[in-house]
Scaffold this motif. Structure first.
Motif, mmCIF file in Angstrom:
data_model
loop_
_atom_site.group_PDB
_atom_site.id
_atom_site.type_symbol
_atom_site.label_atom_id
_atom_site.label_comp_id
_atom_site.label_asym_id
_atom_site.label_seq_id
_atom_site.Cartn_x
_atom_site.Cartn_y
_atom_site.Cartn_z
ATOM 1 N N ASN A 1 69.125 32.517 44.112
ATOM 2 C CA ASN A 1 68.430 33.184 42.793
ATOM 3 C C ASN A 1 68.654 34.545 42.396
ATOM 4 O OD1 ASN A 1 66.229 32.516 41.365
ATOM 5 N ND2 ASN A 1 64.807 32.589 43.042
ATOM 6 N N GLN A 2 69.297 35.234 43.398
ATOM 7 C CA GLN A 2 69.937 36.688 43.141
ATOM 8 C C GLN A 2 71.246 36.725 42.230
ATOM 9 O OE1 GLN A 2 70.152 38.997 46.734
ATOM 10 N NE2 GLN A 2 67.862 38.840 47.016
ATOM 11 N N ARG B 1 72.116 34.253 40.351
ATOM 12 C CA ARG B 1 71.551 33.733 38.981
ATOM 13 C C ARG B 1 71.300 34.946 38.266
ATOM 14 N NH1 ARG B 1 67.097 32.744 37.056
ATOM 15 N NH2 ARG B 1 67.059 32.018 34.675
ATOM 16 N N GLU B 2 70.307 35.624 38.716
ATOM 17 C CA GLU B 2 69.643 36.979 38.137
ATOM 18 C C GLU B 2 70.952 37.788 37.626
ATOM 19 O OE1 GLU B 2 67.028 38.409 40.768
ATOM 20 O OE2 GLU B 2 65.604 36.698 40.265
ATOM 21 N N VAL C 1 73.105 36.035 34.926
ATOM 22 C CA VAL C 1 72.526 35.877 33.802
ATOM 23 C C VAL C 1 72.339 37.426 32.900
ATOM 24 C CG1 VAL C 1 70.022 35.532 32.794
ATOM 25 C CG2 VAL C 1 71.141 33.897 34.372
ATOM 26 N N GLU D 1 71.323 25.476 31.369
ATOM 27 C CA GLU D 1 70.816 26.879 31.220
ATOM 28 C C GLU D 1 71.885 27.387 30.475
ATOM 29 O OE1 GLU D 1 69.297 29.241 34.089
ATOM 30 O OE2 GLU D 1 68.516 30.691 32.735
ATOM 31 N N PRO E 1 67.793 23.069 30.112
ATOM 32 C CA PRO E 1 67.678 24.673 30.035
ATOM 33 C C PRO E 1 66.818 25.468 30.704
ATOM 34 C CG PRO E 1 68.106 23.530 27.793
ATOM 35 C CD PRO E 1 67.792 22.460 28.896
ATOM 36 N N ALA E 2 65.759 24.954 30.939
ATOM 37 C CA ALA E 2 64.595 25.564 31.216
ATOM 38 C C ALA E 2 64.551 25.171 32.740
ATOM 39 C CB ALA E 2 63.276 25.299 30.554
ATOM 40 N N SER F 1 64.939 27.006 35.650
ATOM 41 C CA SER F 1 64.413 27.882 36.503
ATOM 42 C C SER F 1 62.746 27.915 36.331
ATOM 43 C CB SER F 1 64.890 29.289 36.192
ATOM 44 O OG SER F 1 64.872 29.822 35.029
ATOM 45 N N ASP F 2 62.542 27.650 35.127
ATOM 46 C CA ASP F 2 60.977 27.732 34.749
ATOM 47 C C ASP F 2 60.428 26.543 35.509
ATOM 48 O OD1 ASP F 2 62.489 29.003 32.802
ATOM 49 O OD2 ASP F 2 60.383 29.196 31.738
ATOM 50 N N LEU G 1 60.215 26.645 39.199
ATOM 51 C CA LEU G 1 58.896 27.674 39.592
ATOM 52 C C LEU G 1 57.911 26.907 39.488
ATOM 53 C CD1 LEU G 1 59.392 30.590 40.272
ATOM 54 C CD2 LEU G 1 58.653 31.227 38.220
ATOM 55 N N ARG H 1 55.173 26.275 42.505
ATOM 56 C CA ARG H 1 53.760 26.752 42.754
ATOM 57 C C ARG H 1 53.072 25.641 42.844
ATOM 58 N NH1 ARG H 1 52.160 31.713 40.528
ATOM 59 N NH2 ARG H 1 54.027 33.070 39.521
ATOM 60 N N ALA I 1 55.501 25.939 30.543
ATOM 61 C CA ALA I 1 56.739 26.822 30.863
ATOM 62 C C ALA I 1 57.649 26.243 29.659
ATOM 63 C CB ALA I 1 57.469 25.738 31.887
ATOM 64 N N GLY J 1 56.945 28.698 26.833
ATOM 65 C CA GLY J 1 57.236 30.105 27.328
ATOM 66 C C GLY J 1 56.164 30.923 27.635
ATOM 67 N N PHE K 1 52.578 30.579 33.799
ATOM 68 C CA PHE K 1 51.961 29.396 34.463
ATOM 69 C C PHE K 1 51.591 29.876 35.729
ATOM 70 C CE2 PHE K 1 56.345 28.677 34.062
ATOM 71 C CZ PHE K 1 56.683 28.415 35.552
ATOM 72 N N ARG L 1 67.760 33.281 27.030
ATOM 73 C CA ARG L 1 68.735 31.976 26.822
ATOM 74 C C ARG L 1 68.384 31.272 25.451
ATOM 75 N NH1 ARG L 1 64.868 29.497 31.598
ATOM 76 N NH2 ARG L 1 63.244 30.563 30.665
ATOM 77 N N ARG M 1 62.617 34.265 34.795
ATOM 78 C CA ARG M 1 62.564 33.402 33.629
ATOM 79 C C ARG M 1 63.335 34.041 32.276
ATOM 80 N NH1 ARG M 1 56.594 31.702 32.789
ATOM 81 N NH2 ARG M 1 57.535 30.281 31.288
ATOM 82 N N ASN N 1 62.237 35.740 29.974
ATOM 83 C CA ASN N 1 61.419 35.811 28.844
ATOM 84 C C ASN N 1 61.113 37.188 28.674
ATOM 85 O OD1 ASN N 1 59.647 35.565 27.069
ATOM 86 N ND2 ASN N 1 58.608 33.421 27.921
#
Lengths: 416, 295
Positions: A75-76, A78-79, A82, A104, A375-376, A378-379, A382, A386, A410, A413, A416, B45, B255, B257
């Motif tokens: 995760n780190q 990717r952050e 990105v 993505e 592409p979404a 990571s959403d 998540l 959850r 998600a 956008g 959630f 994105r 995300r 966003n």
């Protein structure tokens, strides 16, 4: 008055020094070998270091790969990447991408597609599972480098009959009856998504399609029943809801659990344990979700992509191709415990020595179920985390509607 | 006289100007930019889909049950940790104030937790409560399979404990400064009048310390409301422990966003302003009254 003069001299001296330093760093990039930055997680075994060295030598001065080490947490990584790519950072030439980033990065235009001869080279001889993780929108976006999958590991001293072809239900009952645990990754993080995705795929289901459209069905409920059953059974190790890969390994090594679901790294790390523990480790294919379908083990690993803002994309493609070569994959297996993506490497005696379970590994990867390519991603991940956490409080009857609602939000956008 | 005053005022502004300009650049601009982003539909994105959407991101956040759940979690953590810290901090401040022997040693040892990096402290307590590696479950009276970080109550308790352990010294230090302002003569006069130690504490010490207490509470409440590192390390928001900062981080950084994420950040900022105004009002009232009494 005099003092003032002296301080002016100092300032001038500092400015001159800065100017010289600036020139120095400029000329470094100008002449000779072009430097290509490879952003990838820090591999502690030294496998990546050796791959970089091999490729730099064979490049004969055309390029020099610079290994930029990222954190081990996906995760780190990717952050960090990105943020740089969104700012069009030309410093990133080659990216060691987790298999779940392809769609993505491709959709956002952060990586370049592999075409023509390059595409053929990137795909040649690769296993089907890893290949699926580099495809998006009908194109190839990276070269598969290393892969990974999970096996069902067991302690041969305590488990008399190997759990081959077993279902999750049978496994949980068996462990609960024997009074031992099953180590899994139940923390609210990517590892939970890995588990849930494998369970859903094992029942023949899917979570989302390529455009992020919702494909959640009754298989999600089946998955939820298994997760909930384990979490509330006697086979649940304490701390199941906070366990990641390493906690699971520790739980298995300490004898708390006779079974664990984990990646191949646990075999290599057991070599250092006293009492010949490594020899006690048995392995079987990932458990089935339903009795009448073979299991679909998870697929992980690293693909090599070329950054869209790289100043030397052609060299970067060459360098990535070199890094992903079979001999470097073999080194990654031996030193880093990371299984290869090229099928032929599995027949190498050195690999059979590093992984005595190499054939099962190849079979699992071939049959593996990649996580959703969207592409979404990571959403979506998540949303899954959850919905399925904490594992002992899931209501399987509600999982389908909850997961659907979150995936829909998600896609819009929303929160959630 | 008024001419001179005006020129003095001008000089004051000129002296302040560099600081004001620096503040505007380093805080004003990012805040303004965040507000501007929060009015757009902007996902890193999908940069081509960027458009101005007015307040709809705020509507999205404020109508989501997640946001309100997180506000509630944050409030629980804030109220619990700050009130425990106030009581403990006051006790420690009194001890430090009255300590006769080794005053320096007492103060230094009390301050140690505050000197430890929050992330390190959070990891330390997480491992302490981990069923595989922690020592807590080996303590008497605690179940051997206790795993507090796997359920909500336990997780909140560990987070509050970590916060309290880490920042009580800060509270104590601020209160100690307030304690030093209470004149001894008042205590002696009260003693002559027959007031006991408890009476003196509640009737003399506390009222005179009110400004110091309010300042300490203000700082700690603002900090506690923005709690991030401890929660991120210990649960990452799992088991119903997600705070508003974790939500903002998830939407903004994970995300990517920027629109909705900035809306969350701006809302946190507004909440912080609200808390600050509340305390500053109370502070202003109490100092004004004190000044009135003194005159």
């Amino acid at each position: 008055m005099r003092r003032e003069g002296r301080s002016r001299w100092w300032i001038a001296a500092v400015l001159v020094a800065l100017g010289i330093a600036g020139c120095g760093s400029d000329s470094e990039g100008g002449g000779g070998a072009r430097t290509l930055n490879w952003y990838v997680f820090n591999e502690p075994g030294g496998a990546y270091e050796q791959a970089v060295k091999t490729c730099n030598e064979s490049a004969r001065g055309r390029y020099r790969i610079n290994y930029v080490r990222l954190p081990t947490d996906a995760n780190q990584q990717r952050e960090l990447i990105v943020r740089r790519l969104a700012a069009k950072d030309s410093d990133i030439d080659i990216i060691g991408m987790d298999v779940i980033w392809t769609a993505e990065f491709a959709e956002a235009g952060w990586i370049k597609p592999w075409t023509g001869a390059r595409q053929r080279a990137a795909r040649a001889g690769r296993l089907a599972g890893p290949l699926k993780t580099v495809e998006y929108d009908g194109r190839t976006w990276a070269a598969p480098f290393t892969t990974n999958t999970q096996l069902l590991w067991f302690n041969k001293d305590k488990v008399p009959t190997p759990p081959a072809g077993i279902t999750w239900d049978e496994l949980i009952d068996r462990a609960a009856k024997a009074g031992t645990g099953i180590e899994v990754q139940g923390n609210q993080y990517e590892g939970l998504t890995v588990w849930v995705n494998a369970l859903i795929a094992g029942a023949g289901g899917e979570i989302v399609g390529e455009q992020g459209q919702d494909r959640v069905g009754p298989t999600a409920e089946t998955a939820a029943r298994i997760v909930h059953k384990l979490a509330t059974s006697r086979a649940a190790p304490p701390g199941l809801a906070t366990n990641k890969e390493d906690e699971a390994r520790l739980g298995f090594e300490s004898g708390r659990s006779s079974y664990q679901i984990n990646y191949t790294f646990i075999y290599a790390s057991a070599a250092e344990l006293p009492g010949g523990f490594q020899k006690k480790i048995g392995w079987a294919r990932y458990p089935r979700t339903v009795a009448d379908r073979p299991s679909r083990p998870p697929i992980g690993g690293i693909n090599l992509g070329v950054g869209a803002y790289s100043k030397n994309p052609d060299l970067a493609f060459d360098a990535a191709q070199c890094l992903a070569r079979p001999e470097n994959q073999l080194v990654a297996s031996e030193k880093g415990g990371l299984p290869p993506t090229t099928e032929a490497v599995y027949d190498d005696p050195k690999l059979q020595k590093a992984f005595p379970f190499a054939d099962l590994l190849r079979e699992s990867i071939e049959a593996g179920a990649p996580r959703p390519v969207t592409p979404a991603y990571s959403d979506i991940s998540l949303a899954i985390q959850r919905t399925f956490h904490p594992p002992d409080e899931i209501d399987p009857d509600e999982v389908v509607s909850k997961l659907r609602e979150r995936i829909e939000k998600a896609g819009e956008g929303k929160i959630f | 006289m008024s001419e001179r005053r005006r020129s003095e005022r001008r000089l004051a502004w000129m002296l302040c100007a560099p600081a004001v300009i620096a503040m505007l650049i380093v805080t004003g601009y990012p805040i303004g930019y965040a507000v501007w982003l929060s009015l757009q539909d902007y996902d890193l994105r999908f940069p081509d889909d960027r458009e101005f959407v007015g307040l709809s991101n705020y509507a999205d956040v404020l109508t989501s049950s997640i946001w309100w759940g997180d506000v509630w979690n944050t409030t629980i953590i804030t109220v619990a940790s700050v009130s425990i810290e106030l009581v403990l901090g006051m006790a420690i401040a009194l001890i430090m104030h009255r300590a006769i022997f080794g005053r320096g040693a007492v103060r230094a040892s009390v301050l140690i937790p505050y000197g430890i990096v929050t992330v390190v402290a959070a990891f330390g307590w997480r491992y302490a409560f981990d069923p595989a590696s922690g020592f807590v479950q080996n303590l008497p009276l605690i179940s051997d399979t206790a795993a507090p970080l796997t359920e909500r109550g336990g997780s909140l308790a560990v987070i509050v404990l970590t916060e309290v352990w880490k920042t009580t010294p800060f509270m104590a230090l601020l209160l100690l400064a307030g304690l030093a302002l209470v004149p001894d003569e008042l205590h002696e006069a009260a003693k002559v009048d027959g007031a006991g130690p408890v009476q003196r504490f509640f009737r003399i010490t506390l009222p005179l310390m009110k400004p110091a207490i309010l300042v300490a509470l203000l700082f700690r409440t603002l900090d506690a409301f923005r709690v991030f590192d401890t929660v991120y390390i210990q649960t990452a928001g799992a088991n119903g422990t997600e705070t508003v900062s974790i939500l903002g981080y998830q939407v903004l950084i994970n995300r990517v966003n920027l629109g909705v994420g900035s809306a969350v950040s701006v809302l946190i900022f507004l909440a912080v302003i609200l808390i600050a105004t509340f305390f500053v009002r109370g502070l202003g009232a109490s100092t004004a009254r004190q000044r009135g009494e003194a005159a």
